[in-house]
Scaffold this motif. Structure first.
Motif, PDB file in Angstrom:
ATOM      1  N   ARG A 198       0.806  -1.227   0.000  1.00 27.91           N
ATOM      2  CA  ARG A 198       0.000   0.000   0.000  1.00 27.91           C
ATOM      3  C   ARG A 198       0.835   1.270   0.000  1.00 27.91           C
ATOM      4  O   ARG A 198       0.553   2.217  -0.755  1.00 27.91           O
ATOM      5  CB  ARG A 198      -0.930  -0.011   1.226  1.00 27.91           C
ATOM      6  CG  ARG A 198      -1.808   1.225   1.370  1.00 27.91           C
ATOM      7  CD  ARG A 198      -2.738   1.074   2.565  1.00 27.91           C
ATOM      8  NE  ARG A 198      -1.999   0.917   3.806  1.00 27.91           N
ATOM      9  CZ  ARG A 198      -1.582   1.926   4.580  1.00 27.91           C
ATOM     10  NH1 ARG A 198      -1.834   3.175   4.212  1.00 27.91           N
ATOM     11  NH2 ARG A 198      -0.932   1.704   5.697  1.00 27.91           N
ATOM     12  N   ARG A 199       1.874   1.337   0.798  1.00 24.59           N
ATOM     13  CA  ARG A 199       2.705   2.540   0.876  1.00 24.59           C
ATOM     14  C   ARG A 199       3.422   2.805  -0.451  1.00 24.59           C
ATOM     15  O   ARG A 199       3.493   3.940  -0.924  1.00 24.59           O
ATOM     16  CB  ARG A 199       3.718   2.388   2.006  1.00 24.59           C
ATOM     17  CG  ARG A 199       4.729   3.533   2.136  1.00 24.59           C
ATOM     18  CD  ARG A 199       4.084   4.805   2.605  1.00 24.59           C
ATOM     19  NE  ARG A 199       5.088   5.826   2.896  1.00 24.59           N
ATOM     20  CZ  ARG A 199       4.834   7.125   2.923  1.00 24.59           C
ATOM     21  NH1 ARG A 199       3.619   7.572   2.704  1.00 24.59           N
ATOM     22  NH2 ARG A 199       5.786   7.987   3.197  1.00 24.59           N
ATOM     23  N   ALA A 200       3.946   1.757  -1.064  1.00 27.50           N
ATOM     24  CA  ALA A 200       4.637   1.920  -2.345  1.00 27.50           C
ATOM     25  C   ALA A 200       3.671   2.383  -3.430  1.00 27.50           C
ATOM     26  O   ALA A 200       3.992   3.273  -4.233  1.00 27.50           O
ATOM     27  CB  ALA A 200       5.309   0.609  -2.751  1.00 27.50           C
ATOM     28  N   VAL A 201       2.499   1.778  -3.477  1.00 30.33           N
ATOM     29  CA  VAL A 201       1.491   2.164  -4.472  1.00 30.33           C
ATOM     30  C   VAL A 201       1.102   3.625  -4.279  1.00 30.33           C
ATOM     31  O   VAL A 201       1.000   4.401  -5.243  1.00 30.33           O
ATOM     32  CB  VAL A 201       0.254   1.254  -4.366  1.00 30.33           C
ATOM     33  CG1 VAL A 201      -0.876   1.768  -5.254  1.00 30.33           C
ATOM     34  CG2 VAL A 201       0.602  -0.173  -4.755  1.00 30.33           C
ATOM     35  N   LYS A 202       0.895   4.017  -3.024  1.00 32.28           N
ATOM     36  CA  LYS A 202       0.463   5.381  -2.717  1.00 32.28           C
ATOM     37  C   LYS A 202       1.511   6.400  -3.127  1.00 32.28           C
ATOM     38  O   LYS A 202       1.200   7.408  -3.770  1.00 32.28           O
ATOM     39  CB  LYS A 202       0.160   5.481  -1.223  1.00 32.28           C
ATOM     40  CG  LYS A 202      -0.334   6.844  -0.751  1.00 32.28           C
ATOM     41  CD  LYS A 202      -0.634   6.787   0.739  1.00 32.28           C
ATOM     42  CE  LYS A 202      -1.086   8.136   1.277  1.00 32.28           C
ATOM     43  NZ  LYS A 202      -1.355   8.071   2.739  1.00 32.28           N
ATOM     44  N   VAL A 203       2.788   6.153  -2.771  1.00 32.82           N
ATOM     45  CA  VAL A 203       3.857   7.093  -3.108  1.00 32.82           C
ATOM     46  C   VAL A 203       4.046   7.180  -4.620  1.00 32.82           C
ATOM     47  O   VAL A 203       4.322   8.244  -5.171  1.00 32.82           O
ATOM     48  CB  VAL A 203       5.169   6.690  -2.411  1.00 32.82           C
ATOM     49  CG1 VAL A 203       6.337   7.520  -2.917  1.00 32.82           C
ATOM     50  CG2 VAL A 203       5.035   6.847  -0.900  1.00 32.82           C
TER      51      VAL A 203
END
Length: 267
Positions: free
Chosen positions: A160-165
């Motif tokens: 989730r964090r990678a997708v968001k950034v």
């Protein structure tokens, strides 16, 4: 949109995909094993859908129902209060919309570098910070890199964090995982790539020198945060390349370095 389902119990098993999103260790195990990932926010969810990832469900607060109405046609849509969303996920979902998406099978390395022959690819060796992975993917997409290869220990770009950034850039680029690194560098070399390792090295040429060679195909290799590239990766590279630094600074953050290199080597 599929039928809206109002849920008021944080322990409802239908919300299982969204539980414990702040537990990084748990989610890193669960999501690949269960074939899912979490997309957050209107833009990211819509980009995932456009990229062909199947939707399993959506979790929405009431004010996001109309905004997301055109996205989910068959998948269940769970409508919850912001307070319940926080209970389930472990954090305040300020973007108001989450979607559980199904993963797609990864292509082979050969399919990635030969199927639609790219001119520039990025290789990320053992990046462990999801924000750096997301930022590097966004840089690659924005600056015309054709594909991304990840070593086996590299962080999950669909976390989730990678997708968001990345703002969904992880959905735009062909990518896959190398099975045996640095041995797989030979696959790149056989496909005509000059394998260039970004590093601090006594034998390093400057980035400007690399650009001046006008290599037809470039594989640009970036190492893990802190330690940089492994000895094996350095030994497997055709060239060592450095970005000239001033003011006593020896290197850039890997995401920043990738942006500089991708821009300088663009066709």
């Amino acid at each position: 949109m599929a039928e809206l389902i109002t849920v008021d119990d944080p322990d409802d098993p239908r919300l299982y995909d969204y539980t414990g999103l702040t537990d990084v260790a748990l989610r890193r195990r669960r999501e690949p094993a269960e074939g899912l990932f979490i997309a957050e926010g209107e833009k990211v969810i819509k980009r995932a859908v456009r990229a062909g990832y199947p939707m399993r469900s959506m979790l929405l607060s009431a004010k996001w129902v109309e905004v997301m109405r055109d996205v989910a046609t068959d998948a269940p849509v769970y409508v919850v209060s912001p307070e319940l969303a926080e209970q389930v996920t472990g954090y305040h979902v300020h973007r108001g919309a989450l979607a559980s998406m199904g993963r797609k099978p990864l292509p082979t390395v050969a399919e990635t570098v030969e199927g639609h022959p790219p001119r520039r690819i990025a290789v990320f060796e053992d990046l462990v910070d999801h924000a750096n992975v997301g930022a590097a993917f966004r840089n690659a997409a924005a600056l015309g890199v054709d594909a991304v290869l990840l070593t086996p220990r590299c962080a999950d770009p669909l976390y989730r964090r990678a997708v968001k950034v990345s703002m969904g850039a992880v959905f735009q680029l062909p990518w896959t995982r190398l099975e045996s690194w640095p041995g797989d560098a030979e696959i790149l070399r056989s496909a005509g790539f000059l394998v260039a390792a970004l590093c601090l090295s006594d034998r390093a040429i400057t980035l400007d020198e690399l650009v001046s060679r006008k290599a037809e195909k470039l594989a640009l290799v970036f190492g893990t945060e802190g330690d940089g590239l492994t000895r094996g990766a350095l030994a497997a590279a055709d060239e060592h390349v450095s970005i000239p630094m001033e003011a006593g600074v020896d290197s850039l953050n890997v995401a920043a370095a990738s942006a500089v290199v991708f821009y300088a080597t663009r066709p």
